[in-house]
Design an enzyme around this catalytic site. Structure first.
Site, PDB file in Angstrom:
ATOM      1  N   PHE A  75       4.495   3.507  -5.588  1.00  0.00           N
ATOM      2  CA  PHE A  75       3.421   3.310  -6.555  1.00  0.00           C
ATOM      3  C   PHE A  75       3.308   4.577  -7.396  1.00  0.00           C
ATOM      4  CE2 PHE A  75      -0.966   3.183  -8.077  1.00  0.00           C
ATOM      5  CZ  PHE A  75      -0.943   1.933  -8.674  1.00  0.00           C
ATOM      6  N   ASP A 114       1.051   6.422   2.831  1.00  0.00           N
ATOM      7  CA  ASP A 114       0.068   5.755   1.981  1.00  0.00           C
ATOM      8  C   ASP A 114      -0.072   4.324   2.502  1.00  0.00           C
ATOM      9  OD1 ASP A 114      -1.182   4.209   0.031  1.00  0.00           O
ATOM     10  OD2 ASP A 114      -0.355   5.370  -1.629  1.00  0.00           O
ATOM     11  N   TYR A 126     -10.451  -0.733  -1.603  1.00  0.00           N
ATOM     12  CA  TYR A 126     -10.807  -1.912  -2.409  1.00  0.00           C
ATOM     13  C   TYR A 126      -9.785  -3.038  -2.385  1.00  0.00           C
ATOM     14  CZ  TYR A 126      -8.181   0.652  -6.103  1.00  0.00           C
ATOM     15  OH  TYR A 126      -7.249   1.343  -6.827  1.00  0.00           O
ATOM     16  N   LYS A 127      -8.716  -2.884  -1.586  1.00  0.00           N
ATOM     17  CA  LYS A 127      -7.739  -3.971  -1.509  1.00  0.00           C
ATOM     18  C   LYS A 127      -8.072  -4.835  -0.288  1.00  0.00           C
ATOM     19  CE  LYS A 127      -4.269  -1.114  -3.834  1.00  0.00           C
ATOM     20  NZ  LYS A 127      -4.227  -1.789  -5.143  1.00  0.00           N
ATOM     21  N   ARG A 142       3.102 -11.425  -8.581  1.00  0.00           N
ATOM     22  CA  ARG A 142       2.756 -10.882  -7.274  1.00  0.00           C
ATOM     23  C   ARG A 142       1.652 -11.715  -6.635  1.00  0.00           C
ATOM     24  NH1 ARG A 142       0.528  -4.791  -6.204  1.00  0.00           N
ATOM     25  NH2 ARG A 142      -1.242  -5.703  -7.296  1.00  0.00           N
TER      26      ARG A 142
END
Lengths: 414, 414
Positions: free
Chosen positions: B130, B199, B224-225, B373
């Site tokens: 990322f 991560d 927040y995921k 995705r």
């Protein structure tokens, strides 16, 4: 001493009736029967914030879901909110953005500023600054191979020598309320080729600030004190327009990238103030702060400052008159020109005295080792609050009621 | 190919009825008539969060005011919330704390780790990580005089040489969903004396993680995921207990100090995980995240993983069967062992295809340049969602309805 006003509550009630800001108080949800003089630590809640947050949660998050980054305009909220703060601090809307915490923003601008003065190795700070400012500057000094040199506030001007890369000061001191002359100090720093970072935590929202007029380079500040953004509200950062293209801040997160959603491998700083962003903005906090700032809509900051000065002056004069011989000493400048929007008093037993005062419904705070701190927020504090709080403090001190175990026991947050 | 299940919706309805997690969905407030497969970008809202936030605002902030740092237990919320996350990632409660953003936490641990390997000058990263992970690592490399060396994911093991100070990897890749073998890679890194930073943005809350069992050194991750903390929720940081006393992170703010309310001049890191804190915690975000985590109470992460694998496997098999010849190609590992909780498909016109799919009420997302995705959150996604979403995607592709101006125009956030 001779008082410039009659010593009765009616006089203060009259001042409230004549106050051009008297309607602002109704914009806040305040606890009834209490006087809140700690807006310099956590600002009071504008009454419309819960409805805004409820919409954010139940509509924008729950039902809009990921689409709300576009459809509810979440994505540009840090810029939009920064633009609203800009008016209060004398900056252009494109020079201010909301992000992270004050400490983190300070880290960004200090590292960026050292990079703009590569030949110099001194960060000049002040003794007695709010600790995080000193801690962060010392962390930056270690990382960048600089020296952090701290001097007494009155020695700052003479300490500005040609080896100083950055001068890092807080505009209004958290403990004493002493205020620096931003324009004069910035001008002197520029004469020796230094950049200046101003911490506005205790002045933003409490008085007019003129960053552009002072030729200020960088500034940071807090969203949860006089800006009333709520507990741990995100902070703001200002970079003078002339510096933005040259700022290379070290926290190179994807939201500061020129094209975050290109997901490219190499970092390229955004051309605008957006380069001060790091990760995803803390949206609940940003949107609460944005809503909270509406209480400043239409407020003339000169009028607000005039009331702030009057509140502080009256508080000091009443303390002189009513607390004489009760062990209290003024620790803020008597001259309003040198003062922010708070008054600090020293007392040997400041901690339990403040707890006893809070138990009476007058909420100020304690700062180690011996300071009773009272912050005045002109949008919701009244003139009668001055009368009533000094009266309560007098009773606490005269009665000795502070000398009880429940007031002496220290809590974790002071 | 031969399918392992009957090709009808009833089969998926039956799977939902037999799902041991089927009651969890009712804990969320989801938009009716839509299928949300983007919980790997922004998790859905647990239905009880607004009531908790309303109490935070109207009682704790508005009426408790500054006292709520003590009386409403705001101050220990980052530790408390970190402790709740710890169970989900195989860490001790004292090894995890909630703070700032993932990018900022990554900066802290990368700098801290380089300081623990003073003789080494290489940060080993991966291509295709990322972007913020690479950007932040490059920023750290510049500040600390290290070299950031990025290799292809399959070359990581051989690139672990004796000059590597830190290996910085993302457990589950944001784009492909490919998952690393955390224990094996960590063990190999330790053999050459390197520290590893994981991560967990795309794995925390989506599967059991065993940081302690893997002897992991550091980890960061997103609130927040799959943890459903809300837009821009604060992130978390993990430091192995054995490292905590030796960690010197560079963002030396007052909340990481051993005694923040002593307001002393010199920084002294807190002896515990608290040293990873910087400024005042973003309380609205922390308290929303803390509340949101309750949906994991009593959830067996092995059961959750089993459902996640089943959802992804079924999705892949249905795509094979139903989308053959429609220009779609699987870009996630077919082997569940090597995969997180998402499935990525490549399509030449992925952006407008995804917009058309969203218009039909199936919400996934697009990742540049050509990825569709789909994230599967076992707590609220159903088996019928798999059937219905593949059906919708088939119709979008067969009809060519994606080829319309409103779907082709790019929005600022993708």
């Amino acid at each position: 001493m001779s008082l410039s006003f009659p010593l009765n509550r009616e006089h203060f009630e009259r001042l409230d009736r004549d106050d051009p800001l008297c309607d602002s108080r109704a914009l806040f949800d305040l606890p009834s029967g209490e006087i809140y003089l700690d807006g310099n630590s956590l600002g009071a809640m504008p009454a419309h914030v819960p409805a805004r947050l409820e919409r954010v949660l139940k509509q924008e998050w729950a039902h809009g879901l990921i689409r709300s980054w576009n459809d509810a305009d979440w994505y540009p909220a840090p810029q939009r909110t920064g633009g609203k703060i800009a008016r209060l601090i004398g900056a252009g809307a494109e020079e201010v953005i909301v992000a992270d915490s004050t400490s983190i923003n300070l880290f960004k601008v200090l590292v960026a500023a050292t990079r703009m003065r590569p030949g110099r190795k001194v960060i000049l700070g002040e003794n007695g600054n709010f600790p995080t400012d000193v801690y962060v500057a010392s962390g930056v000094a270690e990382l960048t191979g600089c020296e952090l040199r701290c001097v007494e506030p009155e020695q700052v001007l003479e300490a500005l020598t040609e080896d100083v890369a950055i001068l890092s000061l807080t505009h209004v001191n958290y403990k004493s309320g002493r205020r620096y002359d931003m324009a004069a100090i910035t001008a002197r720093a520029h004469e020796v080729g230094a950049l200046v970072v101003w911490d506005l935590c205790h002045s933003a929202g409490a008085m007019p600030i003129d960053l552009n007029g002072s030729q200020a380079d960088f500034a940071v500040g807090c969203g949860y004190k006089y800006l009333n953004g709520g507990p741990g509200a995100p902070a703001f950062v200002y970079v003078a327009e002339r510096h933005i293209p040259h700022v290379r801040q070290p926290l190179t997160g994807w939201h500061g990238h020129a094209r975050p959603f290109a997901f490219s491998h190499d970092y390229e700083a955004h051309p605008t103030i957006d380069r001060m962003l790091v990760g995803t903005a803390p949206q609940l906090g940003v949107l609460a702060l944005e809503a909270a700032l509406e209480v400043f809509d239409g407020v003339d900051m000169q009028v607000l400052r005039k009331k702030s000065v009057a509140l502080c002056d009256l508080f000091i004069q009443l303390c002189d008159e009513r607390l004489a011989g009760l062990g209290v000493e003024l620790r803020s400048p008597r001259d309003a020109e040198q003062r922010g929007s708070q008054v600090s008093l020293a007392h040997a037993d400041a901690y339990p005295v403040m707890q006893a005062l809070i138990a009476r419904g007058v909420i100020g705070d304690f700062r180690a080792p011996d300071i009773l701190r009272f912050g005045f927020a002109p949008l919701y504090n009244r003139y009668v609050d001055i009368w009533d709080s000094v009266q309560a403090l007098r009773e606490v001190l005269e009665s000795g009621e502070w000398n009880r175990p429940e007031f002496i026991a220290r809590k974790s947050v002071t």
